[in-house]
Structures are given as structure tokens and as C-alpha cells.
Write a protein that holds these residues in place. Structure first.
Motif, PDB file in Angstrom:
ATOM      1  N   ASN A 240       0.830  -1.206   0.000  1.00 44.63           N
ATOM      2  CA  ASN A 240       0.000   0.000   0.000  1.00 44.63           C
ATOM      3  C   ASN A 240       0.866   1.257   0.000  1.00 44.63           C
ATOM      4  O   ASN A 240       0.544   2.248  -0.641  1.00 44.63           O
ATOM      5  CB  ASN A 240      -0.934   0.013   1.205  1.00 44.63           C
ATOM      6  CG  ASN A 240      -2.039  -1.024   1.091  1.00 44.63           C
ATOM      7  OD1 ASN A 240      -2.270  -1.568   0.011  1.00 44.63           O
ATOM      8  ND2 ASN A 240      -2.703  -1.307   2.198  1.00 44.63           N
ATOM      9  N   LYS A 241       1.973   1.216   0.756  1.00 42.79           N
ATOM     10  CA  LYS A 241       2.875   2.364   0.785  1.00 42.79           C
ATOM     11  C   LYS A 241       3.482   2.590  -0.590  1.00 42.79           C
ATOM     12  O   LYS A 241       3.635   3.717  -1.043  1.00 42.79           O
ATOM     13  CB  LYS A 241       3.980   2.154   1.813  1.00 42.79           C
ATOM     14  CG  LYS A 241       3.513   2.266   3.235  1.00 42.79           C
ATOM     15  CD  LYS A 241       4.649   2.060   4.197  1.00 42.79           C
ATOM     16  CE  LYS A 241       4.168   2.134   5.638  1.00 42.79           C
ATOM     17  NZ  LYS A 241       5.255   1.889   6.582  1.00 42.79           N
ATOM     18  N   MET A 242       3.827   1.509  -1.277  1.00 41.58           N
ATOM     19  CA  MET A 242       4.413   1.622  -2.619  1.00 41.58           C
ATOM     20  C   MET A 242       3.404   2.197  -3.599  1.00 41.58           C
ATOM     21  O   MET A 242       3.746   3.007  -4.447  1.00 41.58           O
ATOM     22  CB  MET A 242       4.887   0.240  -3.094  1.00 41.58           C
ATOM     23  CG  MET A 242       5.612   0.319  -4.397  1.00 41.58           C
ATOM     24  SD  MET A 242       7.015   1.422  -4.281  1.00 41.58           S
ATOM     25  CE  MET A 242       8.282   0.340  -4.747  1.00 41.58           C
ATOM     26  N   VAL A 243       2.143   1.785  -3.478  1.00 39.30           N
ATOM     27  CA  VAL A 243       1.098   2.317  -4.360  1.00 39.30           C
ATOM     28  C   VAL A 243       0.932   3.806  -4.113  1.00 39.30           C
ATOM     29  O   VAL A 243       0.850   4.593  -5.060  1.00 39.30           O
ATOM     30  CB  VAL A 243      -0.231   1.562  -4.152  1.00 39.30           C
ATOM     31  CG1 VAL A 243      -1.371   2.260  -4.858  1.00 39.30           C
ATOM     32  CG2 VAL A 243      -0.098   0.123  -4.639  1.00 39.30           C
ATOM     33  N   ARG A 244       0.888   4.209  -2.840  1.00 42.26           N
ATOM     34  CA  ARG A 244       0.755   5.633  -2.541  1.00 42.26           C
ATOM     35  C   ARG A 244       1.962   6.413  -3.037  1.00 42.26           C
ATOM     36  O   ARG A 244       1.832   7.505  -3.562  1.00 42.26           O
ATOM     37  CB  ARG A 244       0.583   5.840  -1.028  1.00 42.26           C
ATOM     38  CG  ARG A 244      -0.847   5.630  -0.588  1.00 42.26           C
ATOM     39  CD  ARG A 244      -1.039   6.079   0.844  1.00 42.26           C
ATOM     40  NE  ARG A 244      -1.473   4.899   1.590  1.00 42.26           N
ATOM     41  CZ  ARG A 244      -1.019   4.520   2.749  1.00 42.26           C
ATOM     42  NH1 ARG A 244      -0.114   5.233   3.374  1.00 42.26           N
ATOM     43  NH2 ARG A 244      -1.463   3.439   3.330  1.00 42.26           N
ATOM     44  N   PHE A 245       3.163   5.838  -2.865  1.00 42.89           N
ATOM     45  CA  PHE A 245       4.380   6.492  -3.342  1.00 42.89           C
ATOM     46  C   PHE A 245       4.348   6.630  -4.865  1.00 42.89           C
ATOM     47  O   PHE A 245       4.688   7.675  -5.414  1.00 42.89           O
ATOM     48  CB  PHE A 245       5.609   5.688  -2.911  1.00 42.89           C
ATOM     49  CG  PHE A 245       6.908   6.251  -3.423  1.00 42.89           C
ATOM     50  CD1 PHE A 245       7.427   7.420  -2.893  1.00 42.89           C
ATOM     51  CD2 PHE A 245       7.589   5.625  -4.455  1.00 42.89           C
ATOM     52  CE1 PHE A 245       8.608   7.949  -3.367  1.00 42.89           C
ATOM     53  CE2 PHE A 245       8.769   6.141  -4.944  1.00 42.89           C
ATOM     54  CZ  PHE A 245       9.285   7.306  -4.391  1.00 42.89           C
ATOM     55  N   SER A 246       3.917   5.590  -5.573  1.00 35.65           N
ATOM     56  CA  SER A 246       3.836   5.631  -7.034  1.00 35.65           C
ATOM     57  C   SER A 246       2.862   6.709  -7.494  1.00 35.65           C
ATOM     58  O   SER A 246       3.122   7.436  -8.452  1.00 35.65           O
ATOM     59  CB  SER A 246       3.393   4.280  -7.592  1.00 35.65           C
ATOM     60  OG  SER A 246       4.323   3.293  -7.264  1.00 35.65           O
ATOM     61  N   LYS A 247       1.724   6.786  -6.800  1.00 39.58           N
ATOM     62  CA  LYS A 247       0.744   7.816  -7.156  1.00 39.58           C
ATOM     63  C   LYS A 247       1.333   9.209  -6.957  1.00 39.58           C
ATOM     64  O   LYS A 247       1.121  10.103  -7.761  1.00 39.58           O
ATOM     65  CB  LYS A 247      -0.525   7.655  -6.322  1.00 39.58           C
ATOM     66  CG  LYS A 247      -1.365   6.464  -6.730  1.00 39.58           C
ATOM     67  CD  LYS A 247      -2.596   6.348  -5.858  1.00 39.58           C
ATOM     68  CE  LYS A 247      -3.422   5.123  -6.214  1.00 39.58           C
ATOM     69  NZ  LYS A 247      -4.587   4.970  -5.338  1.00 39.58           N
ATOM     70  N   ALA A 248       2.088   9.399  -5.875  1.00 46.64           N
ATOM     71  CA  ALA A 248       2.703  10.702  -5.601  1.00 46.64           C
ATOM     72  C   ALA A 248       3.732  11.046  -6.665  1.00 46.64           C
ATOM     73  O   ALA A 248       3.805  12.185  -7.145  1.00 46.64           O
ATOM     74  CB  ALA A 248       3.338  10.706  -4.220  1.00 46.64           C
ATOM     75  N   VAL A 249       4.530  10.068  -7.086  1.00 48.84           N
ATOM     76  CA  VAL A 249       5.539  10.307  -8.117  1.00 48.84           C
ATOM     77  C   VAL A 249       4.875  10.674  -9.441  1.00 48.84           C
ATOM     78  O   VAL A 249       5.301  11.597 -10.133  1.00 48.84           O
ATOM     79  CB  VAL A 249       6.452   9.061  -8.280  1.00 48.84           C
ATOM     80  CG1 VAL A 249       7.303   9.171  -9.531  1.00 48.84           C
ATOM     81  CG2 VAL A 249       7.319   8.897  -7.057  1.00 48.84           C
ATOM     82  N   ILE A 250       3.816   9.970  -9.789  1.00 47.69           N
ATOM     83  CA  ILE A 250       3.109  10.262 -11.041  1.00 47.69           C
ATOM     84  C   ILE A 250       2.508  11.655 -10.999  1.00 47.69           C
ATOM     85  O   ILE A 250       2.605  12.414 -11.953  1.00 47.69           O
ATOM     86  CB  ILE A 250       2.032   9.192 -11.312  1.00 47.69           C
ATOM     87  CG1 ILE A 250       2.710   7.864 -11.651  1.00 47.69           C
ATOM     88  CG2 ILE A 250       1.094   9.620 -12.433  1.00 47.69           C
ATOM     89  CD1 ILE A 250       1.768   6.682 -11.739  1.00 47.69           C
TER      90      ILE A 250
END
Length: 187
Positions: A29-39
Motif C-alpha cells: 500500500n505504501k508503494m502504491v501511494r508512493f507511485s501515485k505521488a511520483v506520477i
């Protein structure tokens, strides 16, 4: 850190169901949130790249001027512009159909029909592939391709000009070396 979601709904025949789901924070979940932030950040940064620059803002670019020696250096000979050629009028579909129907009986006639297309309209990839296919078919059918067939093609013009310039330079270097060797032998 966990999040609880509660949902209430009714199902026939009028019963009330309540359930709750607890979401735990996992590395995924943290990785998904991080990916969304990067995008999101890359989209915002990318939008700035296409924004117009106001005219009243001082530019940070610097102009580099050529020295007088470079500016007045002699210009090398320019290569003549290629001659504009007329289209053969044949469509690619017709060209390919003729190429597929190549046989021993119609070999020379088909080559004569497709040559204007090869010379005037074909690009370098189509030209090279077609010449390879024709030579393969000629070998299979026991035929020979005429000498110099489609050799004056637009697709090979740039390569021919470059090759001619290379040969000319090598020939001039050879002549200069021979003259130098003759002078050395004369002394």
C-alpha cells in the motif's frame, strides 16, 4: 496505522446488514501511494515544461559569437541538390501484386513494369528488400537481372553521392602520394 470502513445496506426481504473492513498499512500500500505521488509530481512538473515564458523575465541564456576566423572561413563545395523526379504513377498495392506474380514467363516484363516505381518512388528499405527478393526469385527461376537494373534509384542517390565523394578524395590522395614519391625519387 489502520483504517476502518463501515458500510450499511439492506437486502431483500428488508434485512439490515452491517459489515466493516479494516485496512492495514502494508509495504505494498505504501508503494502504491508512493507511485501515485511520483506520477502526480511528474505530471505537474511536465506541465511546466510547456508553459510559455513571459517576455519581461530576464533570460539566463548567453550568446556565443563566432570568431572572425571561423566566420570568414572558406565554405566547402556544396553538393548539388538532387533532381526532382516524377512519380511513376504506380500504387504500392499494384507494385506488390506485380512482385508477387513474378514467374519465369513474365520475368522481364514485370521487371520493366516495376522499374519506374523502384527508381522514382521506393524508399531505401523497400528498394533494398525488393532488390533482394528479385535476385532470389531470379536465382530460383533461372533468370538473370539485367545489368544496372534500377541502379539510378532515388533511394540510393545519397549513398552514391557519398561513395563518389569518398572515391574522389581517395584518388586525389593517391595522386598526391605518387607525386610526392616521384619528387623524392628525383632528388
Amino acid at each position: 496505522a489502520s483504517t476502518t470502513y463501515t458500510c450499511m445496506y439492506t437486502t431483500p426481504p428488508t434485512t439490515l446488514s452491517i459489515f466493516s473492513v479494516t485496512s492495514r498499512s502494508t509495504p505494498k500500500n505504501k508503494m502504491v501511494r508512493f507511485s501515485k505521488a511520483v506520477i502526480l509530481l511528474s505530471v505537474v512538473a511536465g506541465a511546466n515544461a510547456f508553459a510559455p515564458i513571459p517576455f519581461n523575465v530576464e533570460s539566463t541564456t548567453t550568446a556565443v559569437f563566432m570568431s572572425e576566423e571561423v566566420a570568414e572561413a572558406p565554405v566547402e563545395e556544396e553538393v548539388a541538390a538532387p533532381v526532382a523526379r516524377k512519380s511513376s504513377g504506380m500504387e504500392l498495392k499494384t507494385f506488390r501484386k506485380n512482385l508477387k506474380s513474378l514467374s519465369a514467363e513474365n520475368f522481364s516484363q514485370t521487371l520493366a513494369e516495376i522499374e519506374p516505381f523502384l527508381v522514382n518512388d521506393a524508399g531505401s528499405s523497400l528498394y533494398s528488400k525488393t532488390m533482394r527478393r528479385i535476385s532470389t526469385q531470379a536465382n530460383l527461376l533461372g533468370q538473370k537481372i539485367p545489368e544496372g537494373y534500377a541502379s539510378d534509384a532515388v533511394a540510393t542517390e545519397k549513398r552514391r553521392v557519398k561513395q563518389d565523394a569518398f572515391i574522389k578524395a581517395k584518388e586525389e590522395a593517391r595522386i598526391a602520394a605518387e607525386a610526392e614519391a616521384a619528387e623524392a625519387a628525383a632528388e
